[in-house]
Scaffold this motif. Structure first.
Motif, mmCIF file in Angstrom:
data_model
loop_
_atom_site.group_PDB
_atom_site.id
_atom_site.type_symbol
_atom_site.label_atom_id
_atom_site.label_comp_id
_atom_site.label_asym_id
_atom_site.label_seq_id
_atom_site.Cartn_x
_atom_site.Cartn_y
_atom_site.Cartn_z
ATOM 1 N N LYS A 12 2.500 -0.139 -9.619
ATOM 2 C CA LYS A 12 1.506 -0.627 -10.873
ATOM 3 C C LYS A 12 2.778 -0.992 -11.809
ATOM 4 O O LYS A 12 2.047 -1.233 -13.102
ATOM 5 N N ALA A 13 3.771 -1.444 -11.499
ATOM 6 C CA ALA A 13 4.889 -2.003 -12.279
ATOM 7 C C ALA A 13 4.477 -3.575 -12.844
ATOM 8 O O ALA A 13 5.009 -3.871 -13.714
ATOM 9 N N THR A 21 -2.095 -5.479 -3.875
ATOM 10 C CA THR A 21 -1.215 -6.203 -4.881
ATOM 11 C C THR A 21 -1.445 -5.764 -6.362
ATOM 12 O O THR A 21 -0.789 -5.807 -7.280
ATOM 13 N N SER A 22 -2.890 -5.108 -6.537
ATOM 14 C CA SER A 22 -3.130 -4.739 -7.767
ATOM 15 C C SER A 22 -2.384 -3.343 -8.114
ATOM 16 O O SER A 22 -2.243 -3.408 -9.416
ATOM 17 N N ASP A 23 -2.166 -2.487 -7.203
ATOM 18 C CA ASP A 23 -1.290 -1.649 -7.395
ATOM 19 C C ASP A 23 0.240 -1.725 -7.433
ATOM 20 O O ASP A 23 1.100 -0.756 -7.474
ATOM 21 N N ASN A 24 0.319 -2.970 -6.722
ATOM 22 C CA ASN A 24 1.765 -3.382 -6.488
ATOM 23 C C ASN A 24 2.720 -2.431 -5.678
ATOM 24 O O ASN A 24 3.869 -2.150 -5.951
ATOM 25 N N TYR A 25 2.090 -2.368 -4.507
ATOM 26 C CA TYR A 25 2.970 -1.879 -3.270
ATOM 27 C C TYR A 25 2.440 -2.654 -1.947
ATOM 28 O O TYR A 25 1.515 -3.053 -2.070
ATOM 29 N N GLY A 72 -1.602 -8.968 6.617
ATOM 30 C CA GLY A 72 -2.638 -9.153 5.593
ATOM 31 C C GLY A 72 -3.804 -8.415 5.926
ATOM 32 O O GLY A 72 -3.772 -7.747 6.819
ATOM 33 N N LYS A 73 -4.755 -8.584 5.124
ATOM 34 C CA LYS A 73 -6.047 -7.749 5.248
ATOM 35 C C LYS A 73 -6.528 -7.937 6.645
ATOM 36 O O LYS A 73 -7.080 -7.027 7.196
ATOM 37 N N LYS A 74 -6.454 -9.186 7.111
ATOM 38 C CA LYS A 74 -7.298 -9.600 8.486
ATOM 39 C C LYS A 74 -6.752 -8.915 9.367
ATOM 40 O O LYS A 74 -7.331 -8.427 10.388
ATOM 41 N N THR A 75 -5.257 -8.982 9.819
ATOM 42 C CA THR A 75 -4.562 -8.471 10.654
ATOM 43 C C THR A 75 -4.684 -6.804 10.626
ATOM 44 O O THR A 75 -4.852 -6.148 11.621
ATOM 45 N N LEU A 107 5.141 5.190 3.224
ATOM 46 C CA LEU A 107 5.167 5.058 1.713
ATOM 47 C C LEU A 107 3.984 4.476 1.200
ATOM 48 O O LEU A 107 3.154 5.200 0.240
ATOM 49 N N SER A 108 3.227 3.434 1.758
ATOM 50 C CA SER A 108 2.269 2.861 1.230
ATOM 51 C C SER A 108 1.002 3.623 1.570
ATOM 52 O O SER A 108 0.196 3.865 0.815
ATOM 53 N N ARG A 109 1.111 4.352 2.594
ATOM 54 C CA ARG A 109 -0.262 5.030 3.088
ATOM 55 C C ARG A 109 -0.291 6.265 2.161
ATOM 56 O O ARG A 109 -1.248 6.766 1.677
ATOM 57 N N GLU A 110 0.840 6.810 1.723
ATOM 58 C CA GLU A 110 1.016 7.903 0.938
ATOM 59 C C GLU A 110 0.443 7.492 -0.479
ATOM 60 O O GLU A 110 -0.113 8.379 -1.174
ATOM 61 N N LEU A 111 0.882 6.371 -0.991
ATOM 62 C CA LEU A 111 0.412 5.764 -2.287
ATOM 63 C C LEU A 111 -0.912 5.703 -2.212
ATOM 64 O O LEU A 111 -1.666 5.831 -3.395
ATOM 65 N N ALA A 112 -1.632 5.353 -1.169
ATOM 66 C CA ALA A 112 -2.901 4.896 -1.313
ATOM 67 C C ALA A 112 -4.010 6.113 -1.127
ATOM 68 O O ALA A 112 -5.214 5.982 -1.512
#
Length: 289
Positions: free
Chosen positions: A80-81, A191-195, A202-205, A243-248
């Motif tokens: 979120k920076a 992108t909104s939480d910045n990770y 991307g989303k589709k893949t 890490l992204s999975r943990e943040l989500a």
């Protein structure tokens, strides 16, 4: 058979920010006689009271972020920076809106080091056992909490419009299960939480991979089946994937408890009238019966 209570968990920040920006773009900050801006609070109340009328809860709890520093910023400094400081007209409304919530005899819940989402997740898990839970938010991240006994009402454009997600309709609406949202965001980032997730996916893949392999763990066990390009991206970004999975993932074991006795939806009209008069919300008084 006992009648199940209907508990409304309100994402306070989501409503306040939404309310602020919905009115601020016209430069309409509304102020008290003392010059304190109140536009976010006013719109928060309109959203909130509309939802109460529509969904008729027996109990209501309002959850809040407690500052920008959380265990997620400890995990990843960039979390979120990308978000600037809140507008100066909004800052005095953070404490004031909690006073308004307290005037309705609703609990304000928040825990240092955690986000409102984590408080909502924890209480939802606690309450769903014997009650029906509805979460009111504009934040799509919370959809991962949809479960038996937990529904999510996403606020849509225009007051009084909601997209209600349930265990029964979720797959039809999103093509995956609620829990798979965590793995989806692990792959594609947010992108909104910045990770970033896995750079280049991307989303589709990400959606295609989750539908095909069900989870990140299963995907990693079948790396040899993946197209070379996708495999290389995942191997190169393995740490950020985890890490992204943990943040989500919303934490559902935050150290809080909010007894339902304190959350019964009933209020003293005089107490609210006094608060509304203090804020110069004279025409808001008629909205409370």
């Amino acid at each position: 058979m006992s009648v199940r209570n209907k508990i409304l968990l309100v994402d306070g920040m989501a409503l306040l920010f939404r309310g602020f920006y919905a009115t601020a773009f016209r430069g309409n900050f509304m102020k008290t006689k003392q010059g304190v801006p109140t536009n976010g609070i006013y719109q928060f109340l309109r959203y909130f009271l509309d939802a109460v009328e529509k969904f008729a809860p027996t109990h209501v709890v309002c959850c809040w972020d407690m500052g920008s520093k959380t265990f997620r910023t400890d995990l990843f400094a960039g979390y979120k920076a990308n978000r600037g400081e809140p507008p100066e007209e909004l800052i005095p409304q953070f404490d004031l809106v909690k006073e308004v919530v307290a005037a309705f005899d609703m609990p304000n819940v928040g825990v240092e080091n955690f986000e409102a989402d984590d408080c909502i997740g924890t209480l939802a898990q606690l309450y769903k056992i014997e009650n029906d839970v509805l979460i009111l938010t504009g934040d799509q991240d919370i959809l991962q909490l949809v479960d038996d006994g937990i529904e999510v009402a996403i606020m849509k454009k225009g007051q009084g419009n909601y997209d209600v997600f349930t265990n029964d309709n979720f797959h039809e609406k999103r093509g995956i299960s609620p829990k798979q949202i965590i793995d989806l965001k692990g792959l594609m980032g947010d992108t909104s939480d910045n990770y970033p997730g896995v750079k280049g996916i991307g989303k589709k893949t990400a959606l295609k991979l989750i539908k095909e392999y069900d989870s990140i763990d299963n995907l990693l066990q079948n790396m040899e089946q993946l197209p070379k390009g996708v495999r290389n991206k995942i191997e190169t970004n393995m740490d950020m994937l985890q890490l992204s999975r943990e943040l989500a993932e919303i934490k559902c074991d935050v150290p809080i408890n909010c007894s339902l006795e304190t959350a019964v939806w009933q209020y003293d009209k005089n107490k609210i009238n006094d608060k509304f008069m203090e804020l110069d919300f004279t025409h808001m008084v008629k909205l409370i019966g």
